[in-house]
Enzyme design. Structure first.
Site, PDB file in Angstrom:
ATOM      1  N   GLU A   1      36.829  40.664  43.464  1.00 49.19           N
ATOM      2  CA  GLU A   1      36.989  41.390  42.197  1.00 49.19           C
ATOM      3  C   GLU A   1      37.697  42.736  42.387  1.00 49.19           C
ATOM      4  O   GLU A   1      38.157  43.331  41.419  1.00 49.19           O
ATOM      5  CB  GLU A   1      35.637  41.623  41.531  1.00 49.19           C
ATOM      6  CG  GLU A   1      35.051  40.388  40.875  1.00 49.19           C
ATOM      7  CD  GLU A   1      35.768  39.978  39.591  1.00 49.19           C
ATOM      8  OE1 GLU A   1      36.129  40.867  38.809  1.00 49.19           O
ATOM      9  OE2 GLU A   1      35.973  38.775  39.401  1.00 49.19           O
TER      10      GLU A   1
ATOM     11  N   TYR B   1      32.272  46.107  37.633  1.00 49.87           N
ATOM     12  CA  TYR B   1      31.809  45.559  38.913  1.00 49.87           C
ATOM     13  C   TYR B   1      32.887  45.720  39.983  1.00 49.87           C
ATOM     14  O   TYR B   1      32.620  46.199  41.095  1.00 49.87           O
ATOM     15  CB  TYR B   1      31.460  44.079  38.711  1.00 49.87           C
ATOM     16  CG  TYR B   1      31.064  43.363  39.973  1.00 49.87           C
ATOM     17  CD1 TYR B   1      29.767  43.425  40.462  1.00 49.87           C
ATOM     18  CD2 TYR B   1      32.000  42.604  40.686  1.00 49.87           C
ATOM     19  CE1 TYR B   1      29.403  42.761  41.621  1.00 49.87           C
ATOM     20  CE2 TYR B   1      31.643  41.940  41.845  1.00 49.87           C
ATOM     21  CZ  TYR B   1      30.350  42.018  42.312  1.00 49.87           C
ATOM     22  OH  TYR B   1      29.998  41.357  43.462  1.00 49.87           O
TER      23      TYR B   1
ATOM     24  N   SER C   1      34.274  42.399  47.509  1.00 50.14           N
ATOM     25  CA  SER C   1      34.434  41.256  46.611  1.00 50.14           C
ATOM     26  C   SER C   1      35.899  41.069  46.241  1.00 50.14           C
ATOM     27  O   SER C   1      36.658  42.046  46.140  1.00 50.14           O
ATOM     28  CB  SER C   1      33.626  41.530  45.340  1.00 50.14           C
ATOM     29  OG  SER C   1      34.044  40.693  44.289  1.00 50.14           O
TER      30      SER C   1
ATOM     31  N   ARG D   1      22.111  29.739  44.196  1.00 50.26           N
ATOM     32  CA  ARG D   1      22.883  30.559  43.264  1.00 50.26           C
ATOM     33  C   ARG D   1      22.219  30.502  41.887  1.00 50.26           C
ATOM     34  O   ARG D   1      21.853  29.407  41.419  1.00 50.26           O
ATOM     35  CB  ARG D   1      24.287  29.963  43.190  1.00 50.26           C
ATOM     36  CG  ARG D   1      25.283  30.803  42.450  1.00 50.26           C
ATOM     37  CD  ARG D   1      25.649  32.048  43.193  1.00 50.26           C
ATOM     38  NE  ARG D   1      27.079  32.326  43.073  1.00 50.26           N
ATOM     39  CZ  ARG D   1      27.607  33.516  43.241  1.00 50.26           C
ATOM     40  NH1 ARG D   1      26.829  34.546  43.547  1.00 50.26           N
ATOM     41  NH2 ARG D   1      28.905  33.704  43.141  1.00 50.26           N
TER      42      ARG D   1
ATOM     43  N   ALA E   1      23.215  44.238  48.583  1.00 46.15           N
ATOM     44  CA  ALA E   1      22.419  44.418  47.360  1.00 46.15           C
ATOM     45  C   ALA E   1      23.286  44.693  46.143  1.00 46.15           C
ATOM     46  O   ALA E   1      24.465  45.023  46.254  1.00 46.15           O
ATOM     47  CB  ALA E   1      21.454  45.589  47.556  1.00 46.15           C
TER      48      ALA E   1
ATOM     49  N   THR F   1      16.595  39.309  48.988  1.00 42.20           N
ATOM     50  CA  THR F   1      16.088  38.250  48.098  1.00 42.20           C
ATOM     51  C   THR F   1      17.229  37.498  47.399  1.00 42.20           C
ATOM     52  O   THR F   1      16.995  36.482  46.756  1.00 42.20           O
ATOM     53  CB  THR F   1      15.158  38.832  47.001  1.00 42.20           C
ATOM     54  OG1 THR F   1      15.877  39.859  46.318  1.00 42.20           O
ATOM     55  CG2 THR F   1      13.893  39.405  47.604  1.00 42.20           C
TER      56      THR F   1
ATOM     57  N   LYS G   1      32.748  48.050  43.416  1.00 39.74           N
ATOM     58  CA  LYS G   1      32.984  47.448  44.739  1.00 39.74           C
ATOM     59  C   LYS G   1      34.187  48.099  45.418  1.00 39.74           C
ATOM     60  O   LYS G   1      34.213  48.266  46.635  1.00 39.74           O
ATOM     61  CB  LYS G   1      33.225  45.940  44.590  1.00 39.74           C
ATOM     62  CG  LYS G   1      31.959  45.136  44.317  1.00 39.74           C
ATOM     63  CD  LYS G   1      31.120  44.975  45.580  1.00 39.74           C
ATOM     64  CE  LYS G   1      29.932  44.064  45.363  1.00 39.74           C
ATOM     65  NZ  LYS G   1      29.015  44.047  46.520  1.00 39.74           N
TER      66      LYS G   1
HETATM   67  P1  GDP Z   1      32.805  35.455  39.067  1.00 42.21           P
HETATM   68  O1  GDP Z   1      34.155  34.931  39.428  1.00 42.21           O
HETATM   69  O2  GDP Z   1      32.185  36.241  40.175  1.00 42.21           O
HETATM   70  O3  GDP Z   1      32.765  36.161  37.773  1.00 42.21           O
HETATM   71  O4  GDP Z   1      31.844  34.140  38.980  1.00 42.21           O
HETATM   72  P2  GDP Z   1      31.359  33.261  37.741  1.00 42.21           P
HETATM   73  O5  GDP Z   1      30.830  32.002  38.333  1.00 42.21           O
HETATM   74  O6  GDP Z   1      30.414  34.027  36.865  1.00 42.21           O
HETATM   75  O7  GDP Z   1      32.687  32.974  36.895  1.00 42.21           O
HETATM   76  C1  GDP Z   1      33.749  32.230  37.422  1.00 42.21           C
HETATM   77  C2  GDP Z   1      34.753  31.899  36.335  1.00 42.21           C
HETATM   78  O8  GDP Z   1      34.161  30.963  35.427  1.00 42.21           O
HETATM   79  C3  GDP Z   1      35.174  33.095  35.479  1.00 42.21           C
HETATM   80  O9  GDP Z   1      36.574  33.034  35.290  1.00 42.21           O
HETATM   81  C4  GDP Z   1      34.464  32.863  34.145  1.00 42.21           C
HETATM   82  O10 GDP Z   1      35.174  33.387  33.028  1.00 42.21           O
HETATM   83  C5  GDP Z   1      34.470  31.346  34.102  1.00 42.21           C
HETATM   84  N1  GDP Z   1      33.465  30.774  33.183  1.00 42.21           N
HETATM   85  C6  GDP Z   1      33.710  29.884  32.191  1.00 42.21           C
HETATM   86  N2  GDP Z   1      32.579  29.587  31.530  1.00 42.21           N
HETATM   87  C7  GDP Z   1      31.585  30.301  32.113  1.00 42.21           C
HETATM   88  C8  GDP Z   1      30.178  30.395  31.860  1.00 42.21           C
HETATM   89  O11 GDP Z   1      29.625  29.770  30.961  1.00 42.21           O
HETATM   90  N3  GDP Z   1      29.464  31.229  32.685  1.00 42.21           N
HETATM   91  C9  GDP Z   1      30.065  31.933  33.710  1.00 42.21           C
HETATM   92  N4  GDP Z   1      29.302  32.719  34.499  1.00 42.21           N
HETATM   93  N5  GDP Z   1      31.393  31.867  33.944  1.00 42.21           N
HETATM   94  C10 GDP Z   1      32.147  31.057  33.172  1.00 42.21           C
END
Ligand code: GDP
Length: 330
Positions: free
Chosen positions: A133, A155, A131, A189, A83, A16, A159
């Site tokens: 990460e 996380y 990932s 997304r 998942a 999903t 991973k």
């Molecule tokens: P991630 O790389 O898997 O954690 O994907 P995200 O899209 O959640 O975050 C990507 C980057 O965007 C990270 O460095 C976050 O710190 C930065 N970021 C800045 N502002 C935001 C926000 O408002 N929401 C999220 N999700 N990330 C943010």
């Protein structure tokens, strides 16, 4: 293509989610037999309607018996483990659940796949959605399959453990691979991720339904790709004669600020800074500065991204504008 005989039976966890949905759709279009595991029985009707032909099994990565039943029923030739919560930020709020679902969950599946392969004598090919990460805040960019793994979030650690267990089972004789996925986005997304949060907000601002957007760290560099290209990579990885781990990335880094500028440009807004502010509460306790991958090994399998950064941003903003058209303002 749909009338061809299936070449293999695929079982997907996380069907999903963004990647599971695109992968199932692609495999069904190819005429493969596709099974999906869902955790929550209440989504069965909607996912069956969206993906006709998908065979659904209700199971939980934290519940070994339910996984064994699903594997027995599906008898897969290929198992894609997609998942688990994908939110790095939320993994700090639920570190134990993250470790259980993503880390131990992968072990439960690997052990079940190995046991079934031993019992039936039929090969099972296993793909783990690893990932970027796992690299933590890497000292070098771009990262490759040889970059040391050194996670800095719950996380990333979960991973990393799953990835190590894939290597352990590969050493034992299972065809097991880890796809080291960099950020990949699409209109599917959730807005908990920054890319979709930005495109949904920019579309709403352009249509006068929102006047402001708050973000955290805008200097982070990420390698953003298009999710359907990443499921194409997963399929190629399991087609390869030998199991390896692969970086799945475009090789291009952009900052969150670049993403913002590009998204506002799609709707013709130049003074974007007047709509955006920084909220310190949205900063993360630990945040990799630059995640960008070198997918040279994967490119040897004939893979390349089909969508540029600009096209990705445009596609996502346009999808959010279309969604707004379809939902009249209150
Ligand atoms: P991630 O790389 O898997 O954690 O994907 P995200 O899209 O959640 O975050 C990507 C980057 O965007 C990270 O460095 C976050 O710190 C930065 N970021 C800045 N502002 C935001 C926000 O408002 N929401 C999220 N999700 N990330 C943010």
């Amino acid at each position: 293509m749909t009338d061809q005989h299936p070449r293999y039976r695929a079982l997907l966890t996380g069907v999903t989610g963004q990647d599971g949905w695109y992968l199932a759709r692609r495999l069904l279009a190819e005429g493969q037999e596709v099974h999906g595991i869902v955790r929550d029985e209440s989504v069965v009707d909607s996912i069956s309607a969206e993906l006709p032909g998908l065979q659904i099994h209700v199971a939980d990565l934290r519940d070994n018996d339910s996984l064994l039943r699903a594997l027995d029923a599906a008898a897969p030739d290929r198992l894609f483990n997609l998942a688990g919560s994908t939110s790095v930020a939320r993994s700090w709020e639920a570190p134990v659940e993250t470790a259980d679902t993503i880390g131990i969950g992968a072990v439960r599946l690997l052990a079940a796949a190995w046991e079934q392969q031993e019992r039936t004598g039929r090969e099972i090919r296993f793909l783990q959605a690893s990932s970027a990460e796992v690299f933590g805040d890497p000292a070098t960019a771009p990262q490759s399959e040889r970059t040391p793994r050194n996670p800095i979030t719950p996380y990333g650690a979960a991973k990393d453990f799953a990835h190590t267990m894939v290597q352990v089972y590969r050493h034992r004789g299972l065809y097991a691979t880890a796809a080291i996925l960099y950020n990949h986005e699409s209109p599917r997304r959730p807005t908990t991720f920054v890319a979709r949060k930005i495109t949904a907000a920019v579309a709403a601002i352009a249509r006068g339904r929102l006047d402001h957007l708050s973000l955290g760290n805008m200097d982070a560099l990420r390698d953003w790709g298009y999710a359907p290209d990443y499921v194409d990579a997963m399929m190629r990885i399991l087609d390869a004669p030998e199991p390896h781990d692969y970086i799945v990335a475009t090789g291009n880094a952009h900052s969150v600020r670049d993403f913002l500028r590009e998204a506002f440009a799609v709707v013709g807004i130049d003074d974007w800074e007047s709509y955006v502010s920084v909220d310190p509460n949205l900063y993360r306790p630990a945040d990799p500065r630059a995640l960008v991958g070198d997918a040279a090994r994967l490119r040897e399998l004939g893979w390349e991204p089909t969508v540029s950064f600009s096209e990705l941003v445009r596609t996502m903003v346009q999808a959010d504008l279309d969604e707004l058209e379809a939902t009249p303002a209150l």
